[in-house]
Design a protein around this motif. Structure first.
Motif, PDB file in Angstrom:
ATOM      1  N   LEU A 175       0.804  -1.232   0.000  1.00  0.00           N
ATOM      2  CA  LEU A 175       0.000   0.000   0.000  1.00  0.00           C
ATOM      3  C   LEU A 175       0.832   1.276   0.000  1.00  0.00           C
ATOM      4  CD1 LEU A 175      -2.798  -1.067   2.507  1.00  0.00           C
ATOM      5  CD2 LEU A 175      -3.101  -0.551   0.088  1.00  0.00           C
ATOM      6  N   VAL A 176       2.150   1.111   0.177  1.00  0.00           N
ATOM      7  CA  VAL A 176       3.001   2.295   0.310  1.00  0.00           C
ATOM      8  C   VAL A 176       2.859   3.232  -0.895  1.00  0.00           C
ATOM      9  CG1 VAL A 176       5.421   3.047   0.472  1.00  0.00           C
ATOM     10  CG2 VAL A 176       4.608   1.091   1.811  1.00  0.00           C
ATOM     11  N   GLN A 177       2.657   2.632  -2.080  1.00  0.00           N
ATOM     12  CA  GLN A 177       2.561   3.469  -3.295  1.00  0.00           C
ATOM     13  C   GLN A 177       1.172   4.093  -3.492  1.00  0.00           C
ATOM     14  OE1 GLN A 177       2.622   0.942  -7.001  1.00  0.00           O
ATOM     15  NE2 GLN A 177       3.092  -0.677  -5.543  1.00  0.00           N
ATOM     16  N   PHE A 178       0.281   3.926  -2.501  1.00  0.00           N
ATOM     17  CA  PHE A 178      -1.074   4.490  -2.635  1.00  0.00           C
ATOM     18  C   PHE A 178      -1.419   5.416  -1.459  1.00  0.00           C
ATOM     19  CE2 PHE A 178      -1.137   0.245  -4.676  1.00  0.00           C
ATOM     20  CZ  PHE A 178      -1.229   0.683  -5.992  1.00  0.00           C
ATOM     21  N   PRO A 179      -0.635   6.494  -1.271  1.00  0.00           N
ATOM     22  CA  PRO A 179      -0.849   7.341  -0.087  1.00  0.00           C
ATOM     23  C   PRO A 179      -2.233   7.991  -0.054  1.00  0.00           C
ATOM     24  CG  PRO A 179       0.681   8.386  -1.632  1.00  0.00           C
ATOM     25  CD  PRO A 179       0.461   6.990  -2.115  1.00  0.00           C
ATOM     26  N   ASP A 180      -2.799   8.298  -1.239  1.00  0.00           N
ATOM     27  CA  ASP A 180      -4.121   8.961  -1.238  1.00  0.00           C
ATOM     28  C   ASP A 180      -5.204   7.992  -0.734  1.00  0.00           C
ATOM     29  OD1 ASP A 180      -2.755  11.042  -2.236  1.00  0.00           O
ATOM     30  OD2 ASP A 180      -3.534  10.898  -4.285  1.00  0.00           O
ATOM     31  N   MET A 181      -5.064   6.733  -1.130  1.00  0.00           N
ATOM     32  CA  MET A 181      -6.054   5.754  -0.666  1.00  0.00           C
ATOM     33  C   MET A 181      -5.871   5.493   0.832  1.00  0.00           C
ATOM     34  SD  MET A 181      -7.198   2.186  -2.349  1.00  0.00           S
ATOM     35  CE  MET A 181      -5.584   1.451  -2.375  1.00  0.00           C
ATOM     36  N   LEU A 182      -4.611   5.503   1.300  1.00  0.00           N
ATOM     37  CA  LEU A 182      -4.373   5.307   2.736  1.00  0.00           C
ATOM     38  C   LEU A 182      -4.989   6.452   3.535  1.00  0.00           C
ATOM     39  CD1 LEU A 182      -0.749   3.871   2.920  1.00  0.00           C
ATOM     40  CD2 LEU A 182      -2.874   2.754   3.644  1.00  0.00           C
ATOM     41  N   ALA A 183      -4.885   7.676   3.000  1.00  0.00           N
ATOM     42  CA  ALA A 183      -5.471   8.840   3.690  1.00  0.00           C
ATOM     43  C   ALA A 183      -6.998   8.691   3.737  1.00  0.00           C
ATOM     44  CB  ALA A 183      -5.068  10.130   2.978  1.00  0.00           C
ATOM     45  N   TRP A 184      -7.574   8.217   2.625  1.00  0.00           N
ATOM     46  CA  TRP A 184      -9.027   7.993   2.597  1.00  0.00           C
ATOM     47  C   TRP A 184      -9.417   6.935   3.632  1.00  0.00           C
ATOM     48  CZ3 TRP A 184     -12.146   3.742   1.276  1.00  0.00           C
ATOM     49  CH2 TRP A 184     -13.518   4.033   1.160  1.00  0.00           C
ATOM     50  N   MET A 185      -8.643   5.857   3.688  1.00  0.00           N
ATOM     51  CA  MET A 185      -8.926   4.784   4.658  1.00  0.00           C
ATOM     52  C   MET A 185      -8.865   5.340   6.077  1.00  0.00           C
ATOM     53  SD  MET A 185      -9.577   1.708   3.469  1.00  0.00           S
ATOM     54  CE  MET A 185      -9.050   0.501   4.687  1.00  0.00           C
ATOM     55  N   HIS A 186      -7.884   6.209   6.320  1.00  0.00           N
ATOM     56  CA  HIS A 186      -7.746   6.776   7.664  1.00  0.00           C
ATOM     57  C   HIS A 186      -8.978   7.616   8.004  1.00  0.00           C
ATOM     58  CE1 HIS A 186      -5.417   7.605  11.189  1.00  0.00           C
ATOM     59  NE2 HIS A 186      -5.827   8.857  11.105  1.00  0.00           N
ATOM     60  N   SER A 187      -9.439   8.404   7.011  1.00  0.00           N
ATOM     61  CA  SER A 187     -10.617   9.264   7.253  1.00  0.00           C
ATOM     62  C   SER A 187     -11.862   8.412   7.542  1.00  0.00           C
ATOM     63  CB  SER A 187     -10.871  10.188   6.054  1.00  0.00           C
ATOM     64  OG  SER A 187     -11.447   9.441   4.984  1.00  0.00           O
ATOM     65  N   MET A 188     -11.900   7.213   6.989  1.00  0.00           N
ATOM     66  CA  MET A 188     -13.075   6.345   7.162  1.00  0.00           C
ATOM     67  C   MET A 188     -13.188   5.769   8.567  1.00  0.00           C
ATOM     68  SD  MET A 188     -14.762   6.532   4.457  1.00  0.00           S
ATOM     69  CE  MET A 188     -15.922   5.175   4.499  1.00  0.00           C
ATOM     70  N   ARG A 189     -12.097   5.873   9.341  1.00  0.00           N
ATOM     71  CA  ARG A 189     -12.136   5.318  10.705  1.00  0.00           C
ATOM     72  C   ARG A 189     -13.107   6.063  11.614  1.00  0.00           C
ATOM     73  NH1 ARG A 189      -6.610   2.733  12.777  1.00  0.00           N
ATOM     74  NH2 ARG A 189      -6.082   1.598  10.886  1.00  0.00           N
ATOM     75  N   LEU A 190     -13.530   7.257  11.167  1.00  0.00           N
ATOM     76  CA  LEU A 190     -14.518   8.021  11.937  1.00  0.00           C
ATOM     77  C   LEU A 190     -15.873   7.310  11.943  1.00  0.00           C
ATOM     78  CD1 LEU A 190     -13.848  11.632  10.629  1.00  0.00           C
ATOM     79  CD2 LEU A 190     -13.471  10.756  12.949  1.00  0.00           C
ATOM     80  N   ARG A 191     -16.028   6.445  10.960  1.00  0.00           N
ATOM     81  CA  ARG A 191     -17.327   5.795  10.777  1.00  0.00           C
ATOM     82  C   ARG A 191     -17.421   4.569  11.698  1.00  0.00           C
ATOM     83  NH1 ARG A 191     -21.198   7.510   7.067  1.00  0.00           N
ATOM     84  NH2 ARG A 191     -22.787   5.925   7.147  1.00  0.00           N
ATOM     85  N   PRO A 192     -18.491   4.471  12.535  1.00  0.00           N
ATOM     86  CA  PRO A 192     -18.572   3.332  13.472  1.00  0.00           C
ATOM     87  C   PRO A 192     -18.481   1.967  12.794  1.00  0.00           C
ATOM     88  CG  PRO A 192     -20.170   5.016  14.054  1.00  0.00           C
ATOM     89  CD  PRO A 192     -19.555   5.454  12.762  1.00  0.00           C
ATOM     90  N   SER A 193     -19.091   1.797  11.605  1.00  0.00           N
ATOM     91  CA  SER A 193     -19.051   0.474  10.954  1.00  0.00           C
ATOM     92  C   SER A 193     -17.624   0.106  10.539  1.00  0.00           C
ATOM     93  CB  SER A 193     -19.969   0.449   9.722  1.00  0.00           C
ATOM     94  OG  SER A 193     -19.480   1.306   8.714  1.00  0.00           O
ATOM     95  N   VAL A 194     -16.776   1.119  10.340  1.00  0.00           N
ATOM     96  CA  VAL A 194     -15.375   0.866   9.963  1.00  0.00           C
ATOM     97  C   VAL A 194     -14.549   0.597  11.219  1.00  0.00           C
ATOM     98  CG1 VAL A 194     -13.317   1.848   8.859  1.00  0.00           C
ATOM     99  CG2 VAL A 194     -15.592   2.289   7.884  1.00  0.00           C
ATOM    100  N   SER A 195     -14.666   1.488  12.228  1.00  0.00           N
ATOM    101  CA  SER A 195     -13.819   1.337  13.421  1.00  0.00           C
ATOM    102  C   SER A 195     -14.185   0.076  14.211  1.00  0.00           C
ATOM    103  CB  SER A 195     -13.894   2.583  14.304  1.00  0.00           C
ATOM    104  OG  SER A 195     -15.235   2.858  14.609  1.00  0.00           O
ATOM    105  N   ALA A 196     -15.478  -0.302  14.212  1.00  0.00           N
ATOM    106  CA  ALA A 196     -15.897  -1.468  15.001  1.00  0.00           C
ATOM    107  C   ALA A 196     -15.501  -2.789  14.348  1.00  0.00           C
ATOM    108  CB  ALA A 196     -17.411  -1.438  15.194  1.00  0.00           C
ATOM    109  N   THR A 197     -15.066  -2.749  13.085  1.00  0.00           N
ATOM    110  CA  THR A 197     -14.760  -4.003  12.372  1.00  0.00           C
ATOM    111  C   THR A 197     -13.281  -4.090  11.960  1.00  0.00           C
ATOM    112  OG1 THR A 197     -15.443  -2.985  10.275  1.00  0.00           O
ATOM    113  CG2 THR A 197     -17.125  -4.264  11.470  1.00  0.00           C
ATOM    114  N   LEU A 198     -12.443  -3.203  12.531  1.00  0.00           N
ATOM    115  CA  LEU A 198     -11.026  -3.238  12.149  1.00  0.00           C
ATOM    116  C   LEU A 198     -10.458  -4.630  12.409  1.00  0.00           C
ATOM    117  CD1 LEU A 198      -9.708   0.172  13.578  1.00  0.00           C
ATOM    118  CD2 LEU A 198      -9.744  -0.516  11.167  1.00  0.00           C
ATOM    119  N   PRO A 199      -9.763  -5.226  11.440  1.00  0.00           N
ATOM    120  CA  PRO A 199      -9.234  -6.567  11.674  1.00  0.00           C
ATOM    121  C   PRO A 199      -8.112  -6.544  12.719  1.00  0.00           C
ATOM    122  CG  PRO A 199      -8.507  -5.724   9.546  1.00  0.00           C
ATOM    123  CD  PRO A 199      -9.430  -4.700  10.126  1.00  0.00           C
ATOM    124  N   GLN A 200      -8.106  -7.523  13.610  1.00  0.00           N
ATOM    125  CA  GLN A 200      -7.038  -7.563  14.621  1.00  0.00           C
ATOM    126  C   GLN A 200      -6.584  -8.992  14.873  1.00  0.00           C
ATOM    127  OE1 GLN A 200      -8.854  -6.086  18.277  1.00  0.00           O
ATOM    128  NE2 GLN A 200     -10.677  -5.790  17.041  1.00  0.00           N
TER     129      GLN A 200
END
Ligand SMILES: N[C@@H](CCC(=O)N[C@@H](CS)C(=O)NCC(=O)O)C(=O)O
Length: 200
Positions: A175-200
């Protein structure tokens, strides 16, 4: 209803996100895929998760079918576009995201072999396919800037979060070559359906 899942499965995450976005109550049963007789095997002879067990005892799989079932069960708010062309486009993005999941999992399994037993050609081809597909998803994410605060996520966005989140877990250097998509993914963490399902 009961969903058989694991905490890291990107296919199960897609379904879990749809359940949360649509606010559909569903028990989740975590299964251990390493055991010979895990619970999902009773309901899906292929032994794959996710499996959705309906209240009448019938099972629905795989993840793409479960998502369609949940849309029929609870059409409002919709995650599928109504317009036929837009619907096909959403299904294409879902297929692309599923292909990224399939190919990344194959890459991970091959990597687990002893170094002198690994198929280097396969590893290289898998990496090439995943990164080409990720480049296409990055273009999609450029028009989804406000998704985190939208009333509901759509199928393409849910599938993208699930696929990219899995690559981030297992092969973050892809993913290193896709910084814009990583930034989008980071912004999506505000969303409960995203933060509650983060893989661990
Ligand atoms: N196409 C299926 C793929 C499901 C899948 O491969 N799930 C993995 C977990 S991430 C699994 O159950 N693997 C166990 C196995 O194949 O035995 C879907 O979309 O649900």
């Amino acid at each position: 209803m009961r969903l058989f899942a694991t905490e890291t499965s990107p296919y199960a995450r897609k379904v879990r996100m749809v359940l949360l976005e649509k606010n559909i109550p569903c028990e989740v049963e975590w299964v251990n895929l390493r055991t010979q007789d895990h619970a999902a095997l009773t309901h899906n002879p292929l032994g794959k998760i996710p499996v959705l067990l309906r209240n009448d005892g019938s099972a629905v799989y795989d993840s793409a079918v479960i998502v369609q079932y949940l849309e029929i069960l609870c059409p409002d708010p919709a995650i599928f576009p109504k317009d036929p062309e837009a619907r096909i486009e959403a299904l294409r993005v879902e297929a692309l995201a599923s292909g990224i999941m399939d190919t990344t999992i194959a890459w991970v399994l091959e990597q687990r072999h002893a170094a002198d037993c690994q198929d280097l050609n396969m590893l290289q081809r898998a990496r090439g396919k995943v990164t080409t597909a990720l480049a296409m998803l990055q273009e999609e994410t450029r028009v989804w800037k406000d998704a985190a605060s939208a009333p509901i996520l759509n199928l393409s966005q849910i599938a993208t979060v699930s696929a990219v989140g899995y690559v981030d877990l297992r092969a973050p250097d892809f993913l290193v070559q896709f910084p814009d998509m990583l930034a989008w993914m980071h912004s999506m963490r505000l969303r409960p359906s995203v933060s509650a399902t983060l893989p661990q």
